[in-house]
Design a protein around this motif. Structure first.
Motif, PDB file in Angstrom:
ATOM      1  N   SER A   1       0.823  -1.464  -0.312  1.00 29.11           N
ATOM      2  CA  SER A   1       0.413  -0.075   0.083  1.00 29.11           C
ATOM      3  C   SER A   1       0.999   1.007   0.119  1.00 29.11           C
ATOM      4  CB  SER A   1      -0.885   0.176   1.330  1.00 29.11           C
ATOM      5  OG  SER A   1       0.027  -0.463   2.646  1.00 29.11           O
ATOM      6  N   ILE A   2       0.550   2.064  -0.596  1.00 30.43           N
ATOM      7  CA  ILE A   2       1.470   3.593  -0.179  1.00 30.43           C
ATOM      8  C   ILE A   2      -0.050   4.601  -0.582  1.00 30.43           C
ATOM      9  CG2 ILE A   2       2.382   4.738  -2.077  1.00 30.43           C
ATOM     10  CD1 ILE A   2       3.250   2.295  -3.927  1.00 30.43           C
ATOM     11  N   SER A   3       0.754   5.130   0.302  1.00 33.41           N
ATOM     12  CA  SER A   3       0.243   7.054   0.837  1.00 33.41           C
ATOM     13  C   SER A   3       1.259   7.872  -0.426  1.00 33.41           C
ATOM     14  CB  SER A   3       0.269   7.318   1.956  1.00 33.41           C
ATOM     15  OG  SER A   3      -0.751   8.012   1.874  1.00 33.41           O
ATOM     16  N   VAL A   4       0.580   9.020  -0.495  1.00 30.47           N
ATOM     17  CA  VAL A   4       0.913   9.964  -2.055  1.00 30.47           C
ATOM     18  C   VAL A   4       1.108  11.046  -0.610  1.00 30.47           C
ATOM     19  CG1 VAL A   4       1.648  11.333  -3.391  1.00 30.47           C
ATOM     20  CG2 VAL A   4       1.697   8.558  -3.899  1.00 30.47           C
ATOM     21  N   LEU A   5       1.518  12.321   0.070  1.00 33.09           N
ATOM     22  CA  LEU A   5       1.735  13.309   0.668  1.00 33.09           C
ATOM     23  C   LEU A   5       1.582  14.677  -0.704  1.00 33.09           C
ATOM     24  CD1 LEU A   5       4.832  13.692   2.760  1.00 33.09           C
ATOM     25  CD2 LEU A   5       2.331  12.668   3.197  1.00 33.09           C
ATOM     26  N   PRO A   6       0.490  14.599  -0.352  1.00 36.98           N
ATOM     27  CA  PRO A   6      -0.122  15.528  -1.880  1.00 36.98           C
ATOM     28  C   PRO A   6       0.907  16.782  -2.208  1.00 36.98           C
ATOM     29  CG  PRO A   6      -1.777  15.272  -0.160  1.00 36.98           C
ATOM     30  CD  PRO A   6      -1.052  14.863   0.264  1.00 36.98           C
ATOM     31  N   PHE A   7       0.680  17.825  -2.925  1.00 35.43           N
ATOM     32  CA  PHE A   7       1.990  18.659  -3.041  1.00 35.43           C
ATOM     33  C   PHE A   7       2.079  19.690  -2.896  1.00 35.43           C
ATOM     34  CE2 PHE A   7      -1.356  20.036  -5.904  1.00 35.43           C
ATOM     35  CZ  PHE A   7      -1.006  21.639  -6.395  1.00 35.43           C
ATOM     36  N   THR A   8       0.819  20.252  -1.974  1.00 32.93           N
ATOM     37  CA  THR A   8       1.394  21.224  -0.565  1.00 32.93           C
ATOM     38  C   THR A   8       1.158  21.168   0.354  1.00 32.93           C
ATOM     39  OG1 THR A   8      -1.561  20.765  -0.786  1.00 32.93           O
ATOM     40  CG2 THR A   8      -0.459  22.746  -2.644  1.00 32.93           C
ATOM     41  N   GLN A   9       1.294  19.676   0.617  1.00 34.99           N
ATOM     42  CA  GLN A   9       1.520  19.667   2.515  1.00 34.99           C
ATOM     43  C   GLN A   9       2.481  20.096   2.675  1.00 34.99           C
ATOM     44  OE1 GLN A   9      -0.510  16.249   3.004  1.00 34.99           O
ATOM     45  NE2 GLN A   9      -0.280  17.356   5.091  1.00 34.99           N
ATOM     46  N   ALA A  10       3.915  20.838   2.447  1.00 33.93           N
ATOM     47  CA  ALA A  10       4.374  21.043   3.407  1.00 33.93           C
ATOM     48  C   ALA A  10       4.210  22.856   3.861  1.00 33.93           C
ATOM     49  CB  ALA A  10       5.938  21.701   2.341  1.00 33.93           C
ATOM     50  N   LEU A  11       2.437  23.830   2.912  1.00 31.15           N
ATOM     51  CA  LEU A  11       2.154  24.608   3.113  1.00 31.15           C
ATOM     52  C   LEU A  11       0.932  24.749   3.857  1.00 31.15           C
ATOM     53  CD1 LEU A  11       2.307  25.220  -0.950  1.00 31.15           C
ATOM     54  CD2 LEU A  11       3.330  27.218   0.575  1.00 31.15           C
ATOM     55  N   GLY A  12       0.446  23.909   4.206  1.00 32.35           N
ATOM     56  CA  GLY A  12      -0.314  23.465   4.719  1.00 32.35           C
ATOM     57  C   GLY A  12      -1.707  22.059   4.352  1.00 32.35           C
ATOM     58  N   LEU A  13      -2.980  22.541   4.851  1.00 29.34           N
ATOM     59  CA  LEU A  13      -3.683  21.215   4.283  1.00 29.34           C
ATOM     60  C   LEU A  13      -3.775  21.467   3.628  1.00 29.34           C
ATOM     61  CD1 LEU A  13      -4.749  18.813   6.497  1.00 29.34           C
ATOM     62  CD2 LEU A  13      -7.006  19.823   6.727  1.00 29.34           C
ATOM     63  N   PRO A  14      -3.558  19.958   2.504  1.00 24.98           N
ATOM     64  CA  PRO A  14      -4.317  20.222   1.115  1.00 24.98           C
ATOM     65  C   PRO A  14      -5.250  19.712   0.763  1.00 24.98           C
ATOM     66  CG  PRO A  14      -2.210  18.446   1.356  1.00 24.98           C
ATOM     67  CD  PRO A  14      -3.060  19.022   2.446  1.00 24.98           C
ATOM     68  N   ASP A  15      -5.920  20.600  -0.140  1.00 25.53           N
ATOM     69  CA  ASP A  15      -7.427  20.837  -0.548  1.00 25.53           C
ATOM     70  C   ASP A  15      -7.543  19.799  -1.348  1.00 25.53           C
ATOM     71  OD1 ASP A  15      -6.104  21.724  -3.062  1.00 25.53           O
ATOM     72  OD2 ASP A  15      -7.061  23.459  -2.638  1.00 25.53           O
ATOM     73  N   VAL A  16      -8.912  20.048  -1.676  1.00 23.61           N
ATOM     74  CA  VAL A  16      -9.246  18.920  -3.162  1.00 23.61           C
ATOM     75  C   VAL A  16      -8.532  18.228  -3.655  1.00 23.61           C
ATOM     76  CG1 VAL A  16     -10.759  17.986  -4.181  1.00 23.61           C
ATOM     77  CG2 VAL A  16     -11.878  19.152  -1.923  1.00 23.61           C
ATOM     78  N   PHE A  17      -8.440  19.643  -4.350  1.00 25.44           N
ATOM     79  CA  PHE A  17      -7.209  19.345  -5.955  1.00 25.44           C
ATOM     80  C   PHE A  17      -6.299  18.758  -5.759  1.00 25.44           C
ATOM     81  CE2 PHE A  17      -3.851  21.272  -8.721  1.00 25.44           C
ATOM     82  CZ  PHE A  17      -4.444  20.339  -9.560  1.00 25.44           C
ATOM     83  N   ALA A  18      -5.316  18.856  -4.553  1.00 27.98           N
ATOM     84  CA  ALA A  18      -4.216  18.265  -4.794  1.00 27.98           C
ATOM     85  C   ALA A  18      -4.001  17.202  -4.109  1.00 27.98           C
ATOM     86  CB  ALA A  18      -3.629  19.490  -3.355  1.00 27.98           C
ATOM     87  N   ARG A  19      -5.329  16.777  -3.372  1.00 30.40           N
ATOM     88  CA  ARG A  19      -5.444  15.230  -2.852  1.00 30.40           C
ATOM     89  C   ARG A  19      -5.949  14.646  -4.196  1.00 30.40           C
ATOM     90  NH1 ARG A  19      -6.646  14.283   2.450  1.00 30.40           N
ATOM     91  NH2 ARG A  19      -7.968  12.586   1.884  1.00 30.40           N
TER      92      ARG A  19
END
Length: 609
Positions: free
Chosen positions: A328-346
């Protein structure tokens, strides 16, 4: 005519190439430089060769058949919002959820607030519908486990129908926070909790041997493997001491690793873990069986600046973990370091995996790297080095004692320091941060801004494996430049024709803009008089002289004197060589070149600006 008959003449027209032919080509390309120049050394001390022969058969340890689970994060602090985001992920292709609680190793500033948030966060989600559930728990997780048991009982689930990785990991959680850990007490408590869960019908995936904490703290691949292996062995011992058979105990343990953008090392690391654990199983007198491994794209590699590059990093990381055997793999959304990712980033995070699975069919072949000379050699090296480090931990009395003494953390800190030096000199480049920065980047949207990272004094608390991102030093400089009343600027003092200055001017622009200092370009100047006029018109306090060695030899010193006399805080692009004293006498403050300490020089530039 058959396709094979058509292809045969084409194939026969090319003679097979040999290693000797390749080496002759290399010698010609290197123009007399030693071939050793192409050999790189890893943070674990072994070499990566430029060419490998096809590998002989190696021991192999496969993951279970089928695609890996596409696991979406459930980490919104508001349980209702977390539930809405999770349902969207599941409706659009996710096949698992990583339920993250605040304070967990993988929280990164967010996560469900407490155990009471679990039930509302999983509202309307059918846990028995083949979903992979990965729990990311904080240090004290008894209430969280109880909340899950209550949820299972309330919904009437048969535990045998659930695929849950509970993630109990007191050693790893304590290492991440420097929380006191008395393993002599906590080990039996862990075993007792495991026995309670077994009595409830859960007989696998209760305890996590989690190497992510080492990776996030800056450790090497072998250090991450050794930590995970030692954690698994510690769990085996405490479970056996509580009366469980080794066969039953091993079923309760699964693994978690970080996957980063170092493609071949990541692929080899996941393969090496399976081989290492198989050796432990055999040492216990057991037949090796597939172990569950969860991969998470690495926090350490994420950047706040030019976050779009994180999409590429995550894609390489998923590719490598998937081919390396992650279940299984979980991808940190590309904005994770900036804040809580939104629907698009997810959505992008989710689709990164789905495209690789559905369009590239990466999950269809078991261990596709088997037989590759390079990957097999890297795997062998990581197995050897990881096992040697594991033996060192065992000699110290096991993982808990090694952490208590601080010996293991000290070795991780040395590796992290070495990496930081390489990042500072751009030997380990960070696209968008230290290389090819975009100082006019447009902001991206997040649901919540990232909380301020807690200040960690490594010297005051050297036993903490605290997470950090390698781009942080560059980001701090960018923040400093952005906060200035006017953006700092540097004048590109381009001397001579375009062909003479372009290479060094391009280098200097990237160099200074990595620290938020805007480079003011131009078409070049024929002499020192015109150069000084251009500098004065720019309004900048900083200047960097850019041209070829030939132009420097004819006009460089005079140009430097003129710029310094005009008030410029002057840098020179290129190594000074034997002329350093003359350059400095002429007014040059410093020299920027490949391998110089860019962080130190950018700090000086911001002070002078």
């Amino acid at each position: 005519m058959a396709a094979s008959e058509q292809a045969a003449p084409f194939i026969d027209s090319f003679a097979p190439s040999t290693e000797e032919q390749w080496r002759k080509k290399v010698e010609a390309a290197l123009k007399g430089a030693p071939a050793q120049k192409l050999v790189t050394k890893t943070y674990d001390g072994f070499d990566i060769q430029p060419l490998y022969a096809r590998a002989a058969n190696r021991p192999r340890a496969f993951r279970a058949s089928g695609d890996w689970a596409v696991t979406a994060r459930v980490d919104h602090p508001d349980a209702a919002a977390a539930n809405e985001l999770a349902l969207t992920d599941l409706e659009n292709g996710a096949t698992g959820l990583q339920v993250v609680f605040a304070g967990a190793v993988g929280a990164y500033g967010f996560g469900l607030k407490d155990a009471a948030a679990l039930a509302p966060a999983l509202k309307d989600i059918q846990l028995d519908a083949g979903l992979r559930i990965v729990l990311d728990l904080p240090v004290h997780s008894g209430l969280h486990v109880a909340a899950l048991l209550d949820l299972v009982a309330a919904r009437g689930y048969d535990p045998k129908t659930l695929d849950i990785s509970f993630g109990l990991d007191p050693i790893g959680a304590a290492a991440a926070t420097a929380a006191p850990l008395n393993w002599a007490e906590e080990g039996p408590k862990l075993a007792e909790l495991a026995k309670i869960l077994i009595a409830k019908g859960f007989d696998k995936g209760l305890i996590a041997a989690d190497g992510r904490v080492v990776h996030a703290a800056g450790g090497s691949p072998a250090q991450e493997l050794a930590f995970a292996l030692a954690s698994g062995v510690a769990a085996l011992r405490t479970l056996e001491a509580a009366g469980l058979s080794l066969d039953a105990a091993r079923k309760l343990i699964d693994f978690r690793l970080a996957a980063d953008a170092d493609e071949f090392i990541t692929l080899a690391k996941f393969r090496a873990l399976r081989r290492l654990w198989a050796s432990v199983e055999r040492a216990c007198g057991l037949e090796a069986k597939p172990v569950r491994v969860h991969g998470e794209t690495a926090w350490r590699m994420m950047t706040r600046r030019d976050p779009w590059v994180n999409l590429l990093r995550a894609t390489v990381a998923v590719f490598s973990a998937g081919l390396g055997g992650a279940d299984s793999i979980s991808v940190l959304p590309f904005t994770q370091a900036l804040g809580l990712p939104d629907v698009f980033a997810r959505r992008i995070a989710r689709n990164t995996q789905l495209v690789l699975l559905e369009e590239s069919s990466l999950g269809k072949v078991a261990d596709p790297a088997a037989g590759s000379g390079g990957v097999e050699a890297l795997t062998d090296s990581l197995v050897e080095r990881g096992y040697a480090l594991f033996q060192d931990i065992e000699k110290a009395g096991g993982l808990a004692k090694a952490l208590e003494s601080g010996a293991f953390q000290s070795e991780v800190a040395k590796t992290a320091d070495e990496r930081a030096k390489n990042v500072a000199r751009r030997k380990e480049p960070l696209t968008g941060a230290s290389e090819f920065p975009d100082i006019h980047e447009k902001p991206v949207t997040v649901l919540l801004p990232a909380p301020a990272a807690p200040a960690v004094n490594a010297k005051a608390n050297p036993k903490t494996l605290s997470p950090h991102r390698v781009a942080e030093a560059f980001e701090a400089l960018r923040d400093q430049a952005d906060a200035a009343s006017a953006r700092p600027k540097i004048f590109l003092a381009n001397l001579g024709p375009v062909a003479a200055f372009t290479a060094r001017a391009t280098f200097a622009k990237n160099f200074f803009e990595a620290g938020g200092v805007e480079a003011l370009g131009n078409d070049g100047f024929a002499d020192a008089v015109a150069l000084v006029a251009g500098f004065k018109a720019s309004g900048a306090k900083l200047a960097v002289l850019c041209s070829s060695d030939a132009v420097y030899a004819e006009q460089g010193i005079e140009a430097a004197k003129s710029l310094a006399a005009a008030g410029a805080h002057l840098f020179v692009a290129g190594r000074p060589g034997e002329q350093e004293a003359q350059w400095r006498d002429a007014g040059a403050q410093d020299f920027v070149f490949v391998g110089s300490d860019i962080l130190a020089q950018l700090r000086d530039a911001l002070k002078a600006a």
